[in-house]
Design a protein around this motif. Sequence first.
Motif, PDB file in Angstrom:
ATOM      1  N   GLU A 255      48.635  40.613  34.788  1.00 38.41           N
ATOM      2  CA  GLU A 255      49.137  41.742  33.954  1.00 38.41           C
ATOM      3  C   GLU A 255      48.244  42.657  33.347  1.00 38.41           C
ATOM      4  N   LEU A 256      47.086  42.465  33.235  1.00 32.30           N
ATOM      5  CA  LEU A 256      45.818  43.437  32.756  1.00 32.30           C
ATOM      6  C   LEU A 256      45.468  44.404  34.071  1.00 32.30           C
TER       7      LEU A 256
ATOM      8  N   CYS B 133      35.625  37.247  30.680  1.00 36.82           N
ATOM      9  CA  CYS B 133      36.594  37.975  29.897  1.00 36.82           C
ATOM     10  C   CYS B 133      36.241  37.993  28.555  1.00 36.82           C
ATOM     11  N   ILE B 134      37.138  39.002  28.016  1.00 31.45           N
ATOM     12  CA  ILE B 134      36.845  38.990  26.372  1.00 31.45           C
ATOM     13  C   ILE B 134      38.288  38.916  26.065  1.00 31.45           C
TER      14      ILE B 134
ATOM     15  N   ALA C  16      39.976  42.393  28.287  1.00 25.03           N
ATOM     16  CA  ALA C  16      38.910  42.758  29.268  1.00 25.03           C
ATOM     17  C   ALA C  16      38.471  41.837  30.168  1.00 25.03           C
ATOM     18  N   ALA C  17      38.088  42.202  31.433  1.00 23.36           N
ATOM     19  CA  ALA C  17      37.371  41.203  32.376  1.00 23.36           C
ATOM     20  C   ALA C  17      36.553  41.888  33.181  1.00 23.36           C
TER      21      ALA C  17
ATOM     22  N   ASP D 111      34.603  44.007  39.761  1.00 18.13           N
ATOM     23  CA  ASP D 111      35.708  44.888  38.905  1.00 18.13           C
ATOM     24  C   ASP D 111      35.272  44.701  37.485  1.00 18.13           C
ATOM     25  N   VAL D 112      35.197  45.713  36.822  1.00 18.50           N
ATOM     26  CA  VAL D 112      35.298  45.648  35.283  1.00 18.50           C
ATOM     27  C   VAL D 112      36.696  46.588  34.739  1.00 18.50           C
ATOM     28  N   PHE D 113      37.451  45.773  33.885  1.00 20.30           N
ATOM     29  CA  PHE D 113      38.553  46.368  33.678  1.00 20.30           C
ATOM     30  C   PHE D 113      38.864  45.938  32.237  1.00 20.30           C
ATOM     31  N   VAL D 114      39.519  47.212  31.334  1.00 22.01           N
ATOM     32  CA  VAL D 114      39.772  47.054  29.981  1.00 22.01           C
ATOM     33  C   VAL D 114      41.063  47.494  29.682  1.00 22.01           C
TER      34      VAL D 114
END
Length: 509
Positions: free
Chosen positions: A24-25, A55-56, A64-65, A105-108
């Motif tokens: 979903e993120l 992840c956070i 975030a991950a 990847d890094v996504f927030v």
Amino acid sequence: MDENADTLLNLRVIEVGDYQPLAELMDLVFPDVGGAWPKSTIMQLVTAFPDGQICIEDNGKIVAAALTLKVAYNRFSIPHTYADIITDDGVVFHDAKGDALYGLDVFVHPDYRGHRLGRRLYEARKDLCQALNLKAILAGGRIPGYHKHNDLTVTEYINKVRRKEIHDPILSFQLSNHFDVKRLMNRYLPEDGKSAGYATLLEWDNFFYEEDASSVHDIEKTIVRIGVVQWQMRHVLSVDDLLNQAEFFVSSLSNYQSDFALFPEFFCAPLMGLAPEKGSVEAIRFLSEFTQTIKQRFSQLAVTYNINIIAGSMPVLEDEKLYNVSYLMHRDGSIDEQYKIHITPHEQRDWVIDGGETVKVIETDAGRVGILICYDVEFPELGRILAEQDVQILFVPFWTDTKNGYLRVRLCAQARAIENECYVAIGGSVGNLPRVDNVDIQYAESAVFSPSDVYFPHDATLAEANANTEMMIFADVDLDKLKMLHERGSVTNLKHRRPKLYANHLSQE
């Protein structure tokens, strides 16, 4: 993000049961490039390299991950595409024996941007890289802000982002996290319309990386910092006056953890001004009287400041013959020397200097180096002799009075770097000495050059001084990249030499 709720952040590894909130993120953050990855891809990562998937969460919700692989540095520190990492079917190419991390990847979550969660994930990656003793972190970085600047070439866009004239949501973030742009990659992710398919190849080097060795003290240094002093000629009152000036630069270079300090040819020439009544032949011999004192002091400086010093060059009188000699003062107290081989018409005519007979590679604690004094770099045979002894860094202390003379040194130095597949540092002097005959004007633009290939800067110049300005320059050179160049360069000059053919032509002369 609920501003009324208390934030409670937790960084942890991603688990098998996290796929749905993670998907979903990803759908929320990456709608323009396909959204979430298949569950099978995430499960591959979690199973093959659990420590790399982090992840956070805030109060139990993933916000975030970061997803990461292990890869072979030599394979992915050169241009590649996203398909080389993940196939269209979602198969991930993780190399369990890899010596580098690759940031997928890094996504927030948009509601959490501005809370520096991406920085936390990057720092966790760096900690992992160091904990696993891996060489570097590599990444293919999209440039999604590029579509807003169609009037710029992609190179112009990247340069403006570097100078912070333009903000790119991904590249600006990566640069702020100490990643270096190594090169541009075309068609990295063709469906990425915002980036026009381009990506930057980014690298963060683990300076704590240690090659396998029986002892930590046996590890061969691969990242070497070169410092060059662009020295201003000025009136001095004594040898101590000159040495105090030199110590200032040595101290400064040491403070920047330089492995080498390069001074120019005849940097000690201001001492000839102490005897202005002497003619040119007498003056250069007068200067040679200070050489032993300068040599001893520079050796002390090398030990005191823990730095290897190439002490430019100085006149040395031996058996009534005068030579132009460069000394390499090792930081362990030992000293090596290199005589200038080819003497310029000016040196022969005005100073009666003789040439040396041998050129050699010098082993140091920061690589195999050679020294070619000024005019010597204009003779390709000397550089090739050093290349046959596996030289890695070539130091060229020089003195030139005009830009014509400087360009001869510069252009030949660049040629030596290309044909011998090594780094070349040139260091000269600036200013003027009105009271010193034959050394009255100086011109220099000191620099550090690399070979010209995909592993190195596009203009093969690592650092460059301003013209005719006293200053220091620094360059970090990667000796491992020379090894890659020798084997996998676009061209491999050393491997493609035809010595038998050359010998046949020479024997016919």
